[in-house]
Design an enzyme around this catalytic site. Structure first.
Site, PDB file in Angstrom:
ATOM      1  N   GLU A 245       0.891  -1.172   0.000  1.00  0.00           N
ATOM      2  CA  GLU A 245       0.000   0.000   0.000  1.00  0.00           C
ATOM      3  C   GLU A 245       0.921   1.212   0.000  1.00  0.00           C
ATOM      4  OE1 GLU A 245      -3.113  -0.131  -0.300  1.00  0.00           O
ATOM      5  OE2 GLU A 245      -3.657  -2.156   0.281  1.00  0.00           O
ATOM      6  N   CYS A 279      -2.439   9.358   2.527  1.00  0.00           N
ATOM      7  CA  CYS A 279      -2.089   8.667   1.276  1.00  0.00           C
ATOM      8  C   CYS A 279      -3.170   8.899   0.233  1.00  0.00           C
ATOM      9  CB  CYS A 279      -1.883   7.184   1.528  1.00  0.00           C
ATOM     10  SG  CYS A 279      -3.274   6.370   2.327  1.00  0.00           S
TER      11      CYS A 279
HETATM   12  P1  NDP Z   1       8.142   5.019   4.588  1.00  0.00           P
HETATM   13  O1  NDP Z   1       8.114   4.279   3.302  1.00  0.00           O
HETATM   14  O2  NDP Z   1       9.292   5.914   4.859  1.00  0.00           O
HETATM   15  O3  NDP Z   1       8.096   3.987   5.828  1.00  0.00           O
HETATM   16  C1  NDP Z   1       7.063   3.042   5.977  1.00  0.00           C
HETATM   17  C2  NDP Z   1       7.533   1.954   6.921  1.00  0.00           C
HETATM   18  O4  NDP Z   1       8.565   1.177   6.303  1.00  0.00           O
HETATM   19  C3  NDP Z   1       8.119   2.478   8.224  1.00  0.00           C
HETATM   20  O5  NDP Z   1       7.773   1.647   9.289  1.00  0.00           O
HETATM   21  C4  NDP Z   1       9.592   2.407   7.935  1.00  0.00           C
HETATM   22  O6  NDP Z   1      10.379   2.371   9.083  1.00  0.00           O
HETATM   23  C5  NDP Z   1       9.677   1.096   7.180  1.00  0.00           C
HETATM   24  N1  NDP Z   1      10.907   0.927   6.398  1.00  0.00           N
HETATM   25  C6  NDP Z   1      11.802   1.868   6.021  1.00  0.00           C
HETATM   26  N2  NDP Z   1      12.796   1.297   5.285  1.00  0.00           N
HETATM   27  C7  NDP Z   1      12.498  -0.026   5.211  1.00  0.00           C
HETATM   28  C8  NDP Z   1      13.125  -1.139   4.573  1.00  0.00           C
HETATM   29  N3  NDP Z   1      14.247  -1.007   3.861  1.00  0.00           N
HETATM   30  N4  NDP Z   1      12.545  -2.347   4.691  1.00  0.00           N
HETATM   31  C9  NDP Z   1      11.388  -2.507   5.379  1.00  0.00           C
HETATM   32  N5  NDP Z   1      10.753  -1.487   6.005  1.00  0.00           N
HETATM   33  C10 NDP Z   1      11.299  -0.259   5.914  1.00  0.00           C
HETATM   34  O7  NDP Z   1       6.756   5.778   4.667  1.00  0.00           O
HETATM   35  P2  NDP Z   1       6.279   6.840   5.733  1.00  0.00           P
HETATM   36  O8  NDP Z   1       6.311   6.226   7.087  1.00  0.00           O
HETATM   37  O9  NDP Z   1       6.996   8.113   5.504  1.00  0.00           O
HETATM   38  O10 NDP Z   1       4.737   7.017   5.336  1.00  0.00           O
HETATM   39  C11 NDP Z   1       4.289   7.930   4.376  1.00  0.00           C
HETATM   40  C12 NDP Z   1       4.036   7.221   3.057  1.00  0.00           C
HETATM   41  O11 NDP Z   1       3.106   6.182   3.264  1.00  0.00           O
HETATM   42  C13 NDP Z   1       3.407   8.138   2.018  1.00  0.00           C
HETATM   43  O12 NDP Z   1       4.015   7.916   0.771  1.00  0.00           O
HETATM   44  C14 NDP Z   1       1.963   7.698   1.995  1.00  0.00           C
HETATM   45  O13 NDP Z   1       1.305   7.960   0.789  1.00  0.00           O
HETATM   46  C15 NDP Z   1       2.105   6.237   2.254  1.00  0.00           C
HETATM   47  N6  NDP Z   1       0.860   5.685   2.752  1.00  0.00           N
HETATM   48  C16 NDP Z   1       0.158   4.817   1.964  1.00  0.00           C
HETATM   49  C17 NDP Z   1      -1.072   4.339   2.383  1.00  0.00           C
HETATM   50  C18 NDP Z   1      -1.837   3.368   1.555  1.00  0.00           C
HETATM   51  O14 NDP Z   1      -2.703   2.694   2.106  1.00  0.00           O
HETATM   52  N7  NDP Z   1      -1.609   3.245   0.262  1.00  0.00           N
HETATM   53  C19 NDP Z   1      -1.649   4.733   3.670  1.00  0.00           C
HETATM   54  C20 NDP Z   1      -0.823   5.639   4.428  1.00  0.00           C
HETATM   55  C21 NDP Z   1       0.394   6.079   3.959  1.00  0.00           C
HETATM   56  P3  NDP Z   1      10.973   3.774   9.663  1.00  0.00           P
HETATM   57  O15 NDP Z   1       9.786   4.652   9.934  1.00  0.00           O
HETATM   58  O16 NDP Z   1      11.651   3.337  10.888  1.00  0.00           O
HETATM   59  O17 NDP Z   1      11.871   4.313   8.585  1.00  0.00           O
END
Ligand code: NDP
Length: 497
Positions: A245, A279
């Site tokens: 997502e 999102c």
């Molecule tokens: P990120 O992609 O930065 O992070 C999402 C999660 O992935 C966090 O828990 C992060 O940890 C983790 N993560 C980071 N690097 C890795 C890796 N290499 N392997 C596995 N996990 C990893 O997103 P954001 O938290 O900034 O969220 C915002 C984004 O989410 C926006 O683009 C938004 O559109 C999207 N979003 C999509 C939704 C949907 O349903 N389609 C709903 C809500 C948001 P850490 O935080 O510790 O870096």
């Protein structure tokens, strides 16, 4: 809990991950960081818990999930305050978010048996004497990786589906909102104390990557498109299936017969709620020329009334402010006009509502996810042009249409997984509707029947009930029997409709 730090920036100190309020810098949450070994150990514990949890059956799990739902409702104000502390969003918004999430817990608990439970399926000619049985068996352990912007709703969608389907879950919350994730886990443990069916592991991106490598049955990821690609690459090493997502750049189309006041009200909500950090937030509006001026005026009037610190909180992630500023500045430099807000709207950690018109189609403000309280409005000749522009990006998450005669027809033609007609974002509130995108917005679904099926493997069982009348799948069939099969097929399928 009183130390003041850089607002919004999580820090790791002495083995603890500490989240801070983006508004004040006051510590908001403190959880132990998990290393690779701790992630593997959590998944190992989850495997044992999963066997116990699956053994409860649909009815046993339903009772426990509904008890959890009741506990979440009883403590909803506490959850709202904690979410406010970690994200900066108004506590009332966090409570509405929690209610949406609770709907999914309730729905998954009540519908899992219908969607995933064992059922008979009809048989077909070649195996006429066999009965078909279908059921969806749990994967075992599901890894859920969540973002910070909706730290209750986004993880609870996949968590409730995964749990109702009979899986144990290991959650990796965002480093910005670990305390909300831990709170969800702790409340679940209050109603299911027997086994660690829902656990959290904490830390930075490397902890998410460790979860991807840990041998879980599936990863349900919510976050940015860039990270989604990394998650998929890591999961490819072990062929671990994924639901992704990811981000979006959702469009709202305002057709000629739209209720303009209602469209403006919904556009402002869709674009500015949660300070635009949504999102499925509306980031682009396309209004047909007959209603364009009235729509722009109504949006400016309504968005101009929003108060920072009241309806709109700070930007949660400090680094996001630079992206929002770049999108506004680039658009203005390319000839756009800010009819509300503009360059001065960016005052970290806050961004005031900003509405941009005459933004070139190739601007970052039109093409990239802004994740701030900004909206571009573009004049179009008709709905066809609006659809072409709305569909021109690699993203395909959600969208919205305002219009009377053609609302649903336009919605069908939008390149998006979900579209709201005469509202914005509403599809997320209906637990019967699957949620997910296409293209750069990812794939797979949470919520609804399709969302539940993501958390069970289809298991097909074919049971022979009687001797074969038309034996086909045996070396012992005779030429006469083959002739009879061919005759039957000609009778059944040989006539052109
Ligand atoms: P990120 O992609 O930065 O992070 C999402 C999660 O992935 C966090 O828990 C992060 O940890 C983790 N993560 C980071 N690097 C890795 C890796 N290499 N392997 C596995 N996990 C990893 O997103 P954001 O938290 O900034 O969220 C915002 C984004 O989410 C926006 O683009 C938004 O559109 C999207 N979003 C999509 C939704 C949907 O349903 N389609 C709903 C809500 C948001 P850490 O935080 O510790 O870096």
């Amino acid at each position: 809990m009183t130390a003041t730090r850089t607002p919004g920036l999580p820090v790791v100190e002495d083995g603890f991950l500490i989240s801070t309020s983006p508004a004040t810098g006051v510590e908001a949450g403190r959880v132990p960081v998990s290393d690779d070994k701790a992630v593997d150990a959590a998944v190992e514990r989850a495997r044992v818990a999963a066997a116990w949890w699956a053994g409860l059956g649909f009815d046993g799990r339903k009772t426990r999930l509904l008890r959890w739902r009741a506990l979440l409702v009883q403590r909803i104000e506490e959850l709202g305050e904690l979410t406010h502390a970690e994200t900066g969003k108004p506590a009332t918004d966090a409570i509405i978010e929690a209610i949406a999430a609770i709907e999914h817990v309730d729905w998954a608990a009540r519908n899992a048996k219908r969607v995933l439970g064992p059922r008979r399926v009809k048989t077909r000619l070649l195996v006429a004497e066999h009965a078909g049985h279908l059921e969806y068996q749990p994967y075992g352990v599901i890894g859920v990786i969540g973002p910070w912007n909706y730290p209750i709703l986004t993880p609870l969608g996949p968590i409730s589906g995964a749990l109702a389907a009979g899986n144990a879950v290991v959650l990796k919350p965002s480093e910005y909102t670990p305390a909300v994730g831990q709170w969800l886990v702790d409340t679940f443990a209050e109603v299911v104390p027997e086994q660690p069916v829902l656990q959290a592991v904490h830390g930075l991106g490397d902890v998410g990557a460790a979860l991807c490598r840990s041998g879980v049955g599936k990863i349900a990821f919510t976050g940015s498109t860039a990270t989604a690609k990394r998650v998929m690459a890591t999961c490819a090493e072990t062929l671990t299936p994924v639901i992704l997502e990811a981000g979006g750049k959702d469009a709202l189309i305002v057709d000629a017969d739209a209720d303009v006041a209602a469209a403006a009200e919904a556009a402002v909500w869709g674009a500015m709620t949660n300070a635009g950090q949504t999102c499925i937030g509306i980031e682009r509006a396309y209004a047909v020329t007959q209603v364009y001026d009235a729509f722009v005026a109504a949006v400016v009037e309504k968005a101009g009334r929003l108060r920072l610190g009241e309806e709109i909180g700070p930007i949660t992630m400090p680094g996001q402010v630079d992206i929002i500023r770049r999108h506004i500045d680039d658009a203005l430099a390319a000839g756009a006009t800010a009819v509300l807000g503009g360059a001065d709207a960016v005052q970290p950690p806050n961004v005031a509502p900003t509405v941009l018109v005459d933004v070139p189609d190739d601007s970052a403000a039109i093409r990239e996810e802004t994740f701030g309280p900004t909206l571009t409005i573009t004049r179009v000749a008709d709905a066809d042009e609006a659809i072409a522009k709305a569909n021109s990006l690699p993203y395909g998450l959600g969208g919205a249409v305002f219009g009377k005669a053609n609302g649903v027809r336009i919605a069908r033609r939008m390149r998006a997984g979900m579209v709201a007609v005469n509202s914005t974002l509403s599809f997320v509130g209906n637990a019967n509707l699957p949620f997910g995108g296409m293209g750069d917005s990812g794939f797979g679904r949470i919520h609804g029947d399709d969302g539940l099926r993501e958390f069970g493997r289809a298991k097909s069982i074919s049971v022979r009930r009687a001797p074969s009348l038309l034996p086909s799948m045996t070396f012992e069939r005779t030429p006469a029997q083959v002739q009879r099969i061919v005759k039957a097929v000609k009778l059944l399928y040989g006539r052109r409709p």
